[in-house]
Design an enzyme around this catalytic site. Structure first.
Site, PDB file in Angstrom:
ATOM      1  N   ARG A  26      57.701  34.577  33.050  1.00 46.00           N
ATOM      2  CA  ARG A  26      57.378  35.882  33.618  1.00 46.00           C
ATOM      3  C   ARG A  26      57.811  36.977  32.644  1.00 46.00           C
ATOM      4  NH1 ARG A  26      61.026  37.470  36.928  1.00 46.00           N
ATOM      5  NH2 ARG A  26      60.829  35.739  38.383  1.00 46.00           N
TER       6      ARG A  26
ATOM      7  N   TYR B  55      39.429  57.071  37.910  1.00 44.99           N
ATOM      8  CA  TYR B  55      38.913  55.811  38.434  1.00 44.99           C
ATOM      9  C   TYR B  55      39.228  55.701  39.937  1.00 44.99           C
ATOM     10  CZ  TYR B  55      38.538  50.715  38.917  1.00 44.99           C
ATOM     11  OH  TYR B  55      38.214  49.449  39.317  1.00 44.99           O
TER      12      TYR B  55
ATOM     13  N   ASP C  12      44.632  57.134  30.526  1.00 43.06           N
ATOM     14  CA  ASP C  12      43.796  55.951  30.747  1.00 43.06           C
ATOM     15  C   ASP C  12      42.721  55.976  29.654  1.00 43.06           C
ATOM     16  OD1 ASP C  12      41.841  54.124  31.529  1.00 43.06           O
ATOM     17  OD2 ASP C  12      42.137  54.500  33.666  1.00 43.06           O
TER      18      ASP C  12
ATOM     19  N   LYS D  63      37.671  45.600  30.374  1.00 39.50           N
ATOM     20  CA  LYS D  63      36.478  46.313  29.928  1.00 39.50           C
ATOM     21  C   LYS D  63      36.248  46.120  28.418  1.00 39.50           C
ATOM     22  CE  LYS D  63      36.784  47.486  34.254  1.00 39.50           C
ATOM     23  NZ  LYS D  63      37.412  48.729  34.689  1.00 39.50           N
TER      24      LYS D  63
HETATM   25  C1  LIG Z   1      38.368  49.169  35.645  1.00 40.17           C
HETATM   26  C2  LIG Z   1      39.178  50.354  35.416  1.00 40.17           C
HETATM   27  C3  LIG Z   1      40.507  50.425  35.845  1.00 40.17           C
HETATM   28  C4  LIG Z   1      41.148  49.323  36.647  1.00 40.17           C
HETATM   29  O1  LIG Z   1      41.309  48.140  35.925  1.00 40.17           O
HETATM   30  P1  LIG Z   1      41.243  46.678  36.560  1.00 40.17           P
HETATM   31  O2  LIG Z   1      41.402  45.783  35.385  1.00 40.17           O
HETATM   32  O3  LIG Z   1      39.921  46.541  37.246  1.00 40.17           O
HETATM   33  O4  LIG Z   1      42.372  46.582  37.530  1.00 40.17           O
HETATM   34  C5  LIG Z   1      41.224  51.558  35.552  1.00 40.17           C
HETATM   35  N1  LIG Z   1      40.675  52.600  34.870  1.00 40.17           N
HETATM   36  C6  LIG Z   1      39.407  52.562  34.449  1.00 40.17           C
HETATM   37  C7  LIG Z   1      38.851  53.726  33.710  1.00 40.17           C
HETATM   38  C8  LIG Z   1      38.622  51.452  34.701  1.00 40.17           C
HETATM   39  O5  LIG Z   1      37.346  51.433  34.296  1.00 40.17           O
END
Ligand SMILES: *Cc1c(COP(=O)(O)O)cnc(C)c1O
Length: 389
Positions: free
Chosen positions: A56, A108, A180, A205
């Site tokens: 972990r 998001y 982000d 992504k």
């Molecule tokens: C998909 C996404 C998230 C969340 O991420 P997950 O891997 O789905 O938990 C956060 N911010 C943005 C801009 C995203 O596209």
């Protein structure tokens, strides 16, 4: 002979993408970081170990990914999590009851949900503002503000926030700037260059890029912040398994090859959409008609493959979505394959209707994640799909 397998930050982006954070495996010299599929590590004696005790806390595959993405962002410490939301939830554990956060209003959907439905119950306070205007951030500050969170470009409206101005405002108030960076990826935008304190991603992504895992990562420069995040990571345990970490690491090796193609396809498709629907219906920061195009050019070196389109009504949106054959109807983004989605009923369904309308996420809005296929085939698909509008 020493080899450049490590975090050589002077190496170019492509070299870092392929090599940073990785060294040949000691047993056989395997060039690829193995998937250390283990929960624990044998200790040589009481108090004697190789730096690994329980998986972990640390896992060598995960560490390779953490060092690799940190090197791409130009940061010093990376922390991989089981999802983008897992990363954000763990970052938020840096704060405590009574702390105040200024957050972009167009973040998001899952970020808003985490704050509004869960973290608010623990006494964290949130103010949502339109961060396109940095003055709104400044106006929202309180003596308790500890964090400013921005996403740029935003999802799905592709709005841009001035990172440098945001960092200056946050720092004057002794707050951290959290960015982000999922939509731009470190290939096109590196928030540390503009003063960010923490950069995080959904590695699901563009970083992974192949739509075959879910993951998140946070990167920081500050050693104290890094120690606190490692403590949270180990205490809260929202860590990825080694196979998912390995998939993401495999993905980042081609980030510099994929992103220019996403960008090229994005620009071509955005231009086609403008011709077809008019510039006020197409949201893409690479378009000269985008109201913040100049700012986007200052802090991004490319714009990627994310485009939103206003079709007016849900019926028209449904018709277009239903006629696509190459663009698949699905949530998510940033993979090699093209996707199309309807934010109002999919990614942003948890945003209350009134708030959604205020933001401009209407029922007629669709979002495209342009993949890296032949752009002629993508255009032919859209030509067919848009025939009805
Ligand atoms: C998909 C996404 C998230 C969340 O991420 P997950 O891997 O789905 O938990 C956060 N911010 C943005 C801009 C995203 O596209």
């Amino acid at each position: 002979m020493t080899r450049v397998f490590d975090e050589d930050l002077t190496a170019g982006f492509a070299t870092r993408a392929i090599h940073a954070g990785q060294r040949p495996e000691p047993l056989a010299g395997a060039i690829m970081t193995p998937i250390y599929q283990t929960s624990t590590y044998v200790q040589e004696g009481l108090g004697q170990n190789k730096g690994y005790e329980y998986a972990r806390g640390k896992n060598p595959t995960r560490e390779a990914l953490e060092r690799n993405v940190a090197a791409l962002e130009g940061g010093r410490h990376g922390f991989a999590f089981s999802s983008g939301m897992g990363a954000l939830d763990s970052i938020m554990k840096l704060f405590r009851t009574g702390d105040h956060v200024v957050c972009g209003e167009n973040v998001y959907g899952g970020t808003f949900r985490l704050f509004d439905k869960l973290l608010q119950n623990f006494g964290l306070r949130f103010t949502y503002v339109d961060t396109r205007d940095p003055q709104r951030i400044e106006d929202a500050l309180t003596p308790e503000t500890r964090l400013v969170l921005v996403e740029t470009p935003t999802n799905p409206l592709m709005r841009i926030t001035d990172l440098r101005a945001s960092a200056e405002i946050a720092h004057r108030a002794n707050a951290l700037l959290l960015v982000d960076n999922t939509f731009a990826s470190p290939f096109f935008q590196r928030p540390f260059d503009f003063g960010a304190d923490i950069v995080y991603h959904s590695t699901t992504k563009y970083l992974n890029g192949h739509s075959d895992m879910v993951g998140g990562i946070a990167v920081v420069n500050d050693d104290d912040l890094a120690a606190r995040l490692q403590f949270i990571l180990n205490s809260a345990g929202a860590v990825p398994g080694p196979f998912d970490a390995w998939l993401a690491l495999r993905g980042t090796k081609t980030l510099h090859l994929r992103m220019p193609r996403h960008d090229e396809n994005g620009r071509t498709i955005a231009a086609w959409l403008v011709e077809r629907l008019g510039e006020d219906k197409v949201f893409y920061p690479g378009l000269p008609s985008h109201p913040q195009h100049e700012l986007a050019k200052r802090q991004m070196s490319g714009f990627g493959g994310m485009i939103s389109v206003e079709l007016g009504t849900k019926e028209r949106a449904a018709q277009v979505l239903g006629r696509c054959r190459l663009f698949s109807l699905a949530e998510s983004l940033g993979g090699v394959e093209s996707l199309i989605s309807h934010p109002a009923s999919m990614t942003h369904a948890s945003v209350p209707l009134e708030h959604r309308m205020e933001l401009g996420i209407s029922d007629g809005l669709i979002r495209l994640s342009c993949g890296v296929e032949d752009v002629g085939d993508l255009l032919a698909d859209l030509e067919h799909a848009f025939h009805v509008v």
